[in-house]
Design a protein around this motif. Structure first.
Motif, PDB file in Angstrom:
ATOM      1  N   GLY A 124       0.876  -1.230  -0.017  1.00  0.00           N
ATOM      2  CA  GLY A 124       0.017   0.195  -0.119  1.00  0.00           C
ATOM      3  C   GLY A 124       0.650   1.227  -0.129  1.00  0.00           C
ATOM      4  N   VAL A 125       1.843   1.134   0.772  1.00  0.00           N
ATOM      5  CA  VAL A 125       2.447   2.472   0.813  1.00  0.00           C
ATOM      6  C   VAL A 125       4.346   2.241   0.622  1.00  0.00           C
ATOM      7  N   LEU A 126       4.581   1.856  -0.679  1.00  0.00           N
ATOM      8  CA  LEU A 126       6.239   1.413  -0.889  1.00  0.00           C
ATOM      9  C   LEU A 126       6.687   2.730  -1.358  1.00  0.00           C
ATOM     10  N   ASN A 127       6.924   3.698  -0.333  1.00  0.00           N
ATOM     11  CA  ASN A 127       7.764   4.935  -0.318  1.00  0.00           C
ATOM     12  C   ASN A 127       9.290   4.483  -0.139  1.00  0.00           C
ATOM     13  N   SER A 128      10.189   5.331  -0.504  1.00  0.00           N
ATOM     14  CA  SER A 128      11.680   4.877  -0.145  1.00  0.00           C
ATOM     15  C   SER A 128      11.930   4.889   1.267  1.00  0.00           C
ATOM     16  N   ASP A 129      11.063   5.476   2.081  1.00  0.00           N
ATOM     17  CA  ASP A 129      11.452   5.547   3.549  1.00  0.00           C
ATOM     18  C   ASP A 129      10.854   4.130   4.087  1.00  0.00           C
ATOM     19  N   ASN A 130      10.062   3.350   3.038  1.00  0.00           N
ATOM     20  CA  ASN A 130       9.473   2.262   3.585  1.00  0.00           C
ATOM     21  C   ASN A 130       9.986   0.912   3.418  1.00  0.00           C
ATOM     22  N   ILE A 131      11.338   1.204   2.609  1.00  0.00           N
ATOM     23  CA  ILE A 131      12.034  -0.022   2.109  1.00  0.00           C
ATOM     24  C   ILE A 131      13.380  -0.119   2.596  1.00  0.00           C
ATOM     25  N   ASN A 132      13.532  -1.021   3.529  1.00  0.00           N
ATOM     26  CA  ASN A 132      14.894  -1.149   4.116  1.00  0.00           C
ATOM     27  C   ASN A 132      15.757  -1.828   3.444  1.00  0.00           C
ATOM     28  N   VAL A 133      17.213  -1.645   3.807  1.00  0.00           N
ATOM     29  CA  VAL A 133      18.196  -2.185   2.921  1.00  0.00           C
ATOM     30  C   VAL A 133      18.348  -3.561   3.158  1.00  0.00           C
ATOM     31  N   THR A 134      17.936  -4.323   3.881  1.00  0.00           N
ATOM     32  CA  THR A 134      17.992  -5.624   4.135  1.00  0.00           C
ATOM     33  C   THR A 134      16.654  -6.433   3.248  1.00  0.00           C
ATOM     34  N   GLY A 135      15.839  -5.591   2.553  1.00  0.00           N
ATOM     35  CA  GLY A 135      14.900  -6.125   1.624  1.00  0.00           C
ATOM     36  C   GLY A 135      13.954  -6.813   2.528  1.00  0.00           C
ATOM     37  N   GLU A 136      13.502  -6.522   3.691  1.00  0.00           N
ATOM     38  CA  GLU A 136      12.609  -6.938   4.607  1.00  0.00           C
ATOM     39  C   GLU A 136      11.157  -6.055   4.544  1.00  0.00           C
ATOM     40  N   SER A 137      10.207  -6.368   4.205  1.00  0.00           N
ATOM     41  CA  SER A 137       8.941  -5.803   4.304  1.00  0.00           C
ATOM     42  C   SER A 137       8.698  -5.543   5.864  1.00  0.00           C
ATOM     43  N   PHE A 138       8.194  -4.210   6.070  1.00  0.00           N
ATOM     44  CA  PHE A 138       7.851  -3.784   7.420  1.00  0.00           C
ATOM     45  C   PHE A 138       6.998  -2.560   7.382  1.00  0.00           C
ATOM     46  N   ASP A 139       6.580  -2.061   8.433  1.00  0.00           N
ATOM     47  CA  ASP A 139       5.647  -0.702   8.382  1.00  0.00           C
ATOM     48  C   ASP A 139       4.351  -0.897   7.908  1.00  0.00           C
ATOM     49  N   TYR A 140       3.426  -1.575   8.408  1.00  0.00           N
ATOM     50  CA  TYR A 140       2.062  -2.112   7.742  1.00  0.00           C
ATOM     51  C   TYR A 140       1.044  -1.144   8.012  1.00  0.00           C
ATOM     52  N   GLY A 141       0.621  -0.313   7.213  1.00  0.00           N
ATOM     53  CA  GLY A 141      -0.629   0.585   7.295  1.00  0.00           C
ATOM     54  C   GLY A 141      -2.018   0.123   6.639  1.00  0.00           C
ATOM     55  N   PRO A 142      -1.886   0.792   5.289  1.00  0.00           N
ATOM     56  CA  PRO A 142      -3.538   0.278   4.760  1.00  0.00           C
ATOM     57  C   PRO A 142      -3.356  -0.942   3.982  1.00  0.00           C
ATOM     58  N   TRP A 143      -2.396  -2.190   4.159  1.00  0.00           N
ATOM     59  CA  TRP A 143      -2.388  -3.229   3.472  1.00  0.00           C
ATOM     60  C   TRP A 143      -3.586  -3.846   3.420  1.00  0.00           C
ATOM     61  N   ARG A 144      -3.509  -4.627   2.372  1.00  0.00           N
ATOM     62  CA  ARG A 144      -4.450  -5.636   1.999  1.00  0.00           C
ATOM     63  C   ARG A 144      -3.929  -6.893   1.248  1.00  0.00           C
ATOM     64  N   PHE A 145      -4.865  -8.071   1.241  1.00  0.00           N
ATOM     65  CA  PHE A 145      -4.501  -9.116   0.219  1.00  0.00           C
ATOM     66  C   PHE A 145      -5.481  -9.017  -0.907  1.00  0.00           C
ATOM     67  N   THR A 146      -5.149  -9.273  -2.132  1.00  0.00           N
ATOM     68  CA  THR A 146      -6.284  -9.017  -3.245  1.00  0.00           C
ATOM     69  C   THR A 146      -6.854 -10.483  -3.386  1.00  0.00           C
ATOM     70  N   PRO A 147      -8.038 -10.390  -3.475  1.00  0.00           N
ATOM     71  CA  PRO A 147      -9.003 -11.753  -3.352  1.00  0.00           C
ATOM     72  C   PRO A 147      -8.618 -12.670  -4.815  1.00  0.00           C
ATOM     73  N   THR A 148      -8.128 -11.754  -5.841  1.00  0.00           N
ATOM     74  CA  THR A 148      -7.877 -12.531  -7.062  1.00  0.00           C
ATOM     75  C   THR A 148      -6.941 -11.714  -7.752  1.00  0.00           C
ATOM     76  N   TRP A 149      -6.442 -12.541  -8.845  1.00  0.00           N
ATOM     77  CA  TRP A 149      -5.081 -11.793  -9.342  1.00  0.00           C
ATOM     78  C   TRP A 149      -5.350 -10.424 -10.175  1.00  0.00           C
ATOM     79  N   ASP A 150      -5.708  -9.482  -9.467  1.00  0.00           N
ATOM     80  CA  ASP A 150      -6.198  -8.193 -10.119  1.00  0.00           C
ATOM     81  C   ASP A 150      -4.900  -7.177 -10.053  1.00  0.00           C
ATOM     82  N   PRO A 151      -4.189  -6.906 -11.228  1.00  0.00           N
ATOM     83  CA  PRO A 151      -3.343  -6.093 -11.226  1.00  0.00           C
ATOM     84  C   PRO A 151      -3.441  -4.583 -10.788  1.00  0.00           C
TER      85      PRO A 151
END
Length: 455
Positions: A250-277
């Motif tokens: 939801g918010v892949l800003n450059s301050d939300n990407i760490n240098v170990t490639g580990e996802s973090f800082d979850y705000g408005p996230w969702r899982f998509t029900p279907t493969w909808d780009p």
């Protein structure tokens, strides 16, 4: 207070960088500290699972320093692009780095907070976290860990007894403080800040720190290029893992990407029900910049910002050469991630890519549920209920060897998913009846799925 177990190995590595990288801050003094979640599985990996609940609250609700680790919480300084607009007025605004230690594998680990009070970077914010936001972060991290996504883990959630006003949920709402465990809180935006300040010496120091302390490599003349290479590899893997999981950060800003490639800082996230780009998570992402199908592009763009930040201490050509490998690395990683979720042994890059290219258009065109498909197809055999459109996929799957059978009890039930309606139902039980059972039951179910996938 009892000492942590012998498995606890405290660290203070961040202090080696010096105080130009952070500000000492004080945690908020909360009216209450009600322990709602403690992740003993994660705590065991850093030697903190022996803490009593009273000790746990003292450290992760009142932030008494952990023995031998950081003497003061540190609000880290960084900048970043937010929806492609550069912002030099950010930093840890409602969190701080609380402690560092070594994990069981010898890697440096961070305990960072969310909702722990105001810092010099809070601007007009109150520095707090809603309880709902904390519950959502537990669900996101547990689900992603089970699905093989490199992610921070929610370590602790403590309700704090304050009434918060928010524009995007009914207010006043309950408050909490969260602690996350991750391999790093150094962000691409940390490097961007130094480039903005034209502090080449600090950029070199941070580059050496990341390579030595987070990647276990000795710096040298090619340190910036090697660092970018490691980050491109890890972020391409992260983008691929998101896609295989059907996850939208939801918010892949450059301050939300760490240098170990580990996802973090979850705000408005969702899982998509279907493969909808085009599926988006954030209601404010009007242009779909961080939509499901655009996440690899977004993460690649963020990696480019790291290259730009490293440019003052490195020639352009080798940095560009590394960036150009992102696409190939992503393709390889997404094939691996999808095969892993299908429980299949890889056959080779060309075959694996062809399988993914066979599955994706059918999955998208039939609007089949992502979780249902991966559940049904685990082990490489599609049920007869999948119609004629799926015949090319059935034939492609038949060429693969299963990694394991479907003997785990999980495969005799129904797929575990995490769609928004269930998230809201879990929260409603807490908000309306203070009933935490649905949350704890869901965590248990997610972990069973994780066990089955890991076999």
């Amino acid at each position: 207070m009892a000492a942590p177990s012998q498995a606890y190995r405290p660290e203070t590595a961040i202090l080696d960088l010096g105080d130009a990288f952070y500000d000492k801050v004080a945690p908020a003094d909360f009216p209450q500290t009600i322990l709602r979640f403690r992740n003993d599985r994660a705590a065991a990996e850093v030697g903190l699972d022996d803490l009593s609940d009273e000790e746990w609250i003292a450290h992760f609700g009142r932030f008494a320093p952990l023995s031998g680790s950081l003497p003061h919480p540190l609000a880290l300084r960084y900048h970043g692009h937010q929806f492609r607009t550069y912002n030099p007025d950010i930093g840890d605004g409602r969190g701080f780095l609380f402690a560092q230690m070594l994990g069981g594998d010898g890697r440096l680990m961070d305990l960072g907070t969310k909702g722990s009070g105001q810092t010099p970077y809070s601007r007009f914010g109150d520095g707090r976290l809603t309880l709902k936001g904390g519950v959502r972060e537990i669900l996101a991290t547990e689900m992603l860990e089970a699905l093989g996504v490199p992610t921070s883990r929610t370590f602790s959630l403590i309700e704090t007894g304050e009434a918060l006003d928010r524009n995007d949920e009914p207010s006043p709402t309950r408050s909490a403080v969260l602690v996350r465990l991750s391999h790093s809180h150094i962000r691409i935006g940390t490097f961007q800040r130094l480039a903005y300040l034209r502090d080449d010496e600090a950029t070199r120091a941070l580059t050496d720190y990341v390579l030595r302390r987070l990647y276990g490599e000795e710096p040298g003349e090619d340190t910036p290029v090697r660092l970018l290479d490691r980050v491109v590899e890890r972020t391409a893997t992260l983008a691929a893992a998101y896609m295989a999981a059907g996850f939208v950060h939801g918010v892949l800003n450059s301050d939300n990407i760490n240098v170990t490639g580990e996802s973090f800082d979850y705000g408005p996230w969702r899982f998509t029900p279907t493969w909808d780009p085009g599926f988006t998570a954030a209601y404010f992402d009007h242009a779909g910049l961080y939509a499901f199908g655009r996440q690899p592009e977004a993460i690649h763009w963020d990696a480019m910002q790291l290259a730009i930040a490293l440019r003052p201490i490195c020639e352009a050509e080798p940095l560009i050469a590394v960036l150009d490998t992102f696409g190939e690395r992503y393709q390889r990683a997404v094939s691996h991630a999808i095969l892993w979720r299908l429980g299949l042994v890889p056959r080779g890059a060309d075959s694996d890519r062809a399988l993914v290219q066979t599955i994706e258009p059918v999955l998208r065109g039939t609007a089949t549920g992502i979780d249902q498909f991966f559940f049904d197809a685990f082990g490489g055999r599609l049920p007869e209920s999948y119609g004629e459109q799926w015949q090319p996929v059935r034939e492609a799957l038949a060429a693969y060897t299963p990694r394991s059978d479907r003997s785990h009890a999980y495969w005799s039930g129904v797929p575990c998913s995490m769609l928004i309606d269930e998230v809201e139902t879990i929260w409603s039980a807490i908000a309306e009846r203070d009933d935490w059972t649905p949350l704890y039951d869901k965590i248990a179910n997610i972990r069973v799925m994780g066990e089955a996938l890991a076999v």
